[in-house]
Scaffold this motif. Structure first.
Motif, PDB file in Angstrom:
ATOM      1  N   LYS A 299       0.756  -1.399  -0.112  1.00  0.00           N
ATOM      2  CA  LYS A 299       0.197   0.247  -0.094  1.00  0.00           C
ATOM      3  C   LYS A 299       1.613   1.586  -0.116  1.00  0.00           C
ATOM      4  O   LYS A 299       2.164   1.500   0.901  1.00  0.00           O
ATOM      5  CB  LYS A 299      -0.473   0.079   1.615  1.00  0.00           C
ATOM      6  CG  LYS A 299      -1.843   1.030   1.010  1.00  0.00           C
ATOM      7  CD  LYS A 299      -2.278   1.521   2.727  1.00  0.00           C
ATOM      8  CE  LYS A 299      -3.740   2.307   3.088  1.00  0.00           C
ATOM      9  NZ  LYS A 299      -4.282   2.850   4.262  1.00  0.00           N
ATOM     10  N   SER A 300       0.625   2.392  -1.195  1.00  0.00           N
ATOM     11  CA  SER A 300       1.316   3.387  -1.184  1.00  0.00           C
ATOM     12  C   SER A 300       0.391   4.791  -0.509  1.00  0.00           C
ATOM     13  O   SER A 300      -0.933   4.659  -1.068  1.00  0.00           O
ATOM     14  CB  SER A 300       2.210   3.563  -1.889  1.00  0.00           C
ATOM     15  OG  SER A 300       1.583   3.765  -3.649  1.00  0.00           O
ATOM     16  N   GLY A 301       0.829   5.861  -1.246  1.00  0.00           N
ATOM     17  CA  GLY A 301      -0.490   7.358  -1.199  1.00  0.00           C
ATOM     18  C   GLY A 301      -0.738   7.352  -2.575  1.00  0.00           C
ATOM     19  O   GLY A 301      -1.430   8.298  -2.655  1.00  0.00           O
ATOM     20  N   ILE A 302      -0.500   5.699  -3.803  1.00  0.00           N
ATOM     21  CA  ILE A 302      -0.757   5.758  -4.841  1.00  0.00           C
ATOM     22  C   ILE A 302      -1.455   4.707  -5.226  1.00  0.00           C
ATOM     23  O   ILE A 302      -1.637   4.550  -6.072  1.00  0.00           O
ATOM     24  CB  ILE A 302       0.387   5.909  -5.939  1.00  0.00           C
ATOM     25  CG1 ILE A 302       1.521   5.595  -5.998  1.00  0.00           C
ATOM     26  CG2 ILE A 302       0.713   7.586  -6.356  1.00  0.00           C
ATOM     27  CD1 ILE A 302       2.427   5.549  -7.103  1.00  0.00           C
ATOM     28  N   GLY A 303      -2.257   4.595  -3.768  1.00  0.00           N
ATOM     29  CA  GLY A 303      -3.061   3.204  -4.355  1.00  0.00           C
ATOM     30  C   GLY A 303      -2.928   1.693  -2.804  1.00  0.00           C
ATOM     31  O   GLY A 303      -1.192   1.784  -2.886  1.00  0.00           O
ATOM     32  N   ILE A 304      -3.302   1.036  -3.763  1.00  0.00           N
ATOM     33  CA  ILE A 304      -2.937  -0.359  -3.450  1.00  0.00           C
ATOM     34  C   ILE A 304      -2.556  -2.108  -4.685  1.00  0.00           C
ATOM     35  O   ILE A 304      -3.383  -1.166  -5.007  1.00  0.00           O
ATOM     36  CB  ILE A 304      -4.160  -0.921  -2.191  1.00  0.00           C
ATOM     37  CG1 ILE A 304      -4.094  -0.573  -1.045  1.00  0.00           C
ATOM     38  CG2 ILE A 304      -4.263  -2.788  -1.615  1.00  0.00           C
ATOM     39  CD1 ILE A 304      -5.975  -1.046  -0.306  1.00  0.00           C
ATOM     40  N   MET A 305      -1.502  -2.442  -4.025  1.00  0.00           N
ATOM     41  CA  MET A 305      -0.600  -3.494  -5.292  1.00  0.00           C
ATOM     42  C   MET A 305      -1.248  -4.806  -4.859  1.00  0.00           C
ATOM     43  O   MET A 305      -0.908  -5.240  -4.123  1.00  0.00           O
ATOM     44  CB  MET A 305      -0.070  -3.178  -5.426  1.00  0.00           C
ATOM     45  CG  MET A 305       0.310  -4.164  -6.833  1.00  0.00           C
ATOM     46  SD  MET A 305       0.439  -3.247  -8.058  1.00  0.00           S
ATOM     47  CE  MET A 305       1.130  -2.436  -9.170  1.00  0.00           C
ATOM     48  N   TYR A 306      -2.312  -5.587  -5.237  1.00  0.00           N
ATOM     49  CA  TYR A 306      -2.466  -6.692  -5.473  1.00  0.00           C
ATOM     50  C   TYR A 306      -2.115  -7.704  -6.622  1.00  0.00           C
ATOM     51  O   TYR A 306      -1.813  -7.160  -7.665  1.00  0.00           O
ATOM     52  CB  TYR A 306      -4.357  -7.039  -5.591  1.00  0.00           C
ATOM     53  CG  TYR A 306      -4.891  -6.389  -4.666  1.00  0.00           C
ATOM     54  CD1 TYR A 306      -5.307  -6.944  -3.130  1.00  0.00           C
ATOM     55  CD2 TYR A 306      -5.211  -4.559  -5.278  1.00  0.00           C
ATOM     56  CE1 TYR A 306      -6.141  -5.574  -2.833  1.00  0.00           C
ATOM     57  CE2 TYR A 306      -5.901  -4.074  -4.124  1.00  0.00           C
ATOM     58  CZ  TYR A 306      -6.126  -4.670  -3.068  1.00  0.00           C
ATOM     59  OH  TYR A 306      -7.350  -3.972  -2.547  1.00  0.00           O
ATOM     60  N   LYS A 307      -1.746  -8.610  -6.183  1.00  0.00           N
ATOM     61  CA  LYS A 307      -1.214  -9.877  -7.088  1.00  0.00           C
ATOM     62  C   LYS A 307      -2.770 -11.114  -7.011  1.00  0.00           C
ATOM     63  O   LYS A 307      -3.160 -11.593  -6.098  1.00  0.00           O
ATOM     64  CB  LYS A 307       0.332 -11.197  -6.431  1.00  0.00           C
ATOM     65  CG  LYS A 307       0.138 -12.071  -7.463  1.00  0.00           C
ATOM     66  CD  LYS A 307       1.269 -12.953  -6.795  1.00  0.00           C
ATOM     67  CE  LYS A 307       1.829 -14.106  -7.725  1.00  0.00           C
ATOM     68  NZ  LYS A 307       2.264 -14.747  -7.091  1.00  0.00           N
ATOM     69  N   VAL A 308      -2.806 -10.829  -8.280  1.00  0.00           N
ATOM     70  CA  VAL A 308      -4.089 -11.634  -8.811  1.00  0.00           C
ATOM     71  C   VAL A 308      -3.857 -12.706  -9.671  1.00  0.00           C
ATOM     72  O   VAL A 308      -3.068 -12.817 -10.916  1.00  0.00           O
ATOM     73  CB  VAL A 308      -4.967 -11.137  -9.430  1.00  0.00           C
ATOM     74  CG1 VAL A 308      -6.434 -11.264 -10.075  1.00  0.00           C
ATOM     75  CG2 VAL A 308      -5.655  -9.674  -8.934  1.00  0.00           C
ATOM     76  N   VAL A 309      -3.638 -14.108  -9.221  1.00  0.00           N
ATOM     77  CA  VAL A 309      -4.177 -15.626 -10.021  1.00  0.00           C
ATOM     78  C   VAL A 309      -4.890 -15.812 -10.409  1.00  0.00           C
ATOM     79  O   VAL A 309      -5.999 -15.986  -9.344  1.00  0.00           O
ATOM     80  CB  VAL A 309      -3.243 -16.376  -9.604  1.00  0.00           C
ATOM     81  CG1 VAL A 309      -2.900 -17.610 -10.174  1.00  0.00           C
ATOM     82  CG2 VAL A 309      -1.998 -15.985  -8.278  1.00  0.00           C
TER      83      VAL A 309
END
Length: 427
Positions: free
Chosen positions: A131-141
């Motif tokens: 998570k950062s100031g420019i959003g949340i990152m997900y790994k999607v399988v």
């Protein structure tokens, strides 16, 4: 918690994707699409395993029985003013509320290699990467095993779809082995998603410094570091000279350089700050800009061709803090700091006694004090001492890149040529 599509079984009243039963005209009206989960500030940034189907969208809107939709030339349905404009989500179907306020309710592919659709994305398991100031990152399988990286931007920005669309589709045209590829995007009032190829070996930052809480650490050899330096330089040459608008990245740092299966670098997060600002989900960038404007006075907004965090973090060129027109020499400076970090193993901000100085100042101090190379070198590179000539050569290139005067910094083309000559001469 992991909620797959089976979590919806036993709820006969539900309709719409990811379920197969569509919403008929007699289906009670539902609320707007639910979103990726809200992640509070104290949420653990790593390792969350969730299902996109369980937390992304319900996508069920009631449809007015007998409502005839007018389609524009792109097949986008236009809602009629004065009527109840709602619909049940379907493929290739979206609703334009007005010319300036368009709601896109499907995944938009940016190249012909995208073989998945929104339904498949909804069914996939997702792992929170950070998570950062420019959003949340997900790994999607996906069900077929394809791994993707999905960045969720913030909510809001409902009046700026066309601006977002123009920006994201320009970024989606960038194609280079050393640039992270943006494959698709999704827009709605509540959600803005960017879908990339998943890069498996983490960031250069982790490769250099290790990961917090992880004891085991395999340091990068000099050969791998040199490979990453050259690949990153190639990506920047492409951005600066061959991309549609001769872009400036503006926020280059090790955490934005991802490493592939063979440790090849992929420059990521290009243009994300700009998209986050349009989407209304970048409080960090916005507050940083306000802080500088209080000192600098009213300034013109940054070009749409740059993503720049305007507060210094050790990677920004000195002139970048003045909110002047973005320059490719900003990226050259940032690249030079990254080279120094890869040589020394130190972060961009160095602790010296009770005070701090940036890495460039620390290196300059070491040079003035005529400290031996081994005192400057990353201890993990001790066994590569036979590559001293190459290491010193890279150090000289780095120092040219971080020159205080942007006019005296080399172009990335010259940097790449110098790296190529350096490795050839040492063979």
């Amino acid at each position: 918690m992991n909620r797959g599509p089976t979590a919806f079984i036993g709820n006969p009243g539900l309709c719409g994707p990811p379920l197969k039963n569509s919403c008929g005209s007699d289906t009670p009206s539902a609320t707007s699409p639910s979103s990726f989960p809200f992640i509070p500030d104290n949420y653990p940034p790593q390792g969350g395993n969730v299902s996109i189907g369980g937390l992304l969208f319900s996508f069920c809107y009631s449809r007015v029985c007998g409502f005839n939709q007018d389609l524009d030339e792109n097949g986008v349905s236009k809602g009629r003013k004065g009527s109840k404009e709602c619909f049940c989500f379907r493929k290739d179907e979206s609703e334009a509320l007005s010319d300036n306020n368009v709601e896109q309710y499907d995944l938009v592919p940016l190249d012909s290699h995208v073989t998945f659709d929104l339904d498949e994305l909804l069914k996939a398991s997702a792992f929170v990467l950070g998570k950062s100031g420019i959003g949340i990152m997900y790994k999607v399988v996906l069900e077929d095993g394809l791994a993707l990286a999905v960045r969720r931007l913030g909510e809001g920005g409902s009046q700026r779809f066309k601006e977002f669309q123009t920006e994201v589709e320009a970024i989606g045209k960038l194609r280079h082995p050393n640039i992270a590829t943006l494959r698709a995007y999704y827009w709605s009032v509540d959600e803005k998603l960017l879908i990339y190829d998943y890069i498996p070996n983490g960031s250069l930052d982790t490769a250099i410094h290790g990961k917090a809480g992880i004891v085991t650490f395999t340091p990068l050899s000099w050969s791998y570091r040199l490979k990453i330096m050259k690949g990153t330089a190639k990506g920047l040459v492409y951005l600066h000279e061959f991309s549609p608008k001769k872009y400036v990245h503006g926020d280059l740092k090790p955490s934005n350089i991802l490493l592939g299966h063979n440790m090849e670098p992929h420059i990521s997060d290009f243009g994300v700050g700009r998209l986050a600002n349009i989407a209304g989900g970048s409080p960090t960038l916005q507050s940083n800009r306000v802080a500088v404007e209080k000192v600098q006075g009213r300034q013109k907004s940054m070009s749409s061709e740059v993503t720049a965090n305007v507060l210094g973090n050790g990677y920004q060129a000195p002139e970048a803090l003045k909110m002047v027109k973005p320059s490719q020499k900003w990226d050259v400076y940032s690249y030079g700091v990254i080279l120094l970090e890869m040589i020394t193993g130190r972060s961009s901000i160095v602790q010296v006694g009770n005070s701090e100085m940036d890495l460039v100042q620390w290196i300059q101090f070491c040079i003035e004090e005529k400290k031996p190379l081994l005192e400057v070198l990353d201890p993990y590179l001790a066994e590569d001492a036979d590559r001293e000539e190459e290491i010193i050569g890279v150090l000289k290139i780095a120092m040219a890149c971080v020159h205080n005067s942007p006019e005296k910094r080399p172009t990335m083309r010259h940097v790449l040529d110098a790296l190529d000559r350096l490795t050839i001469s040492s063979d």
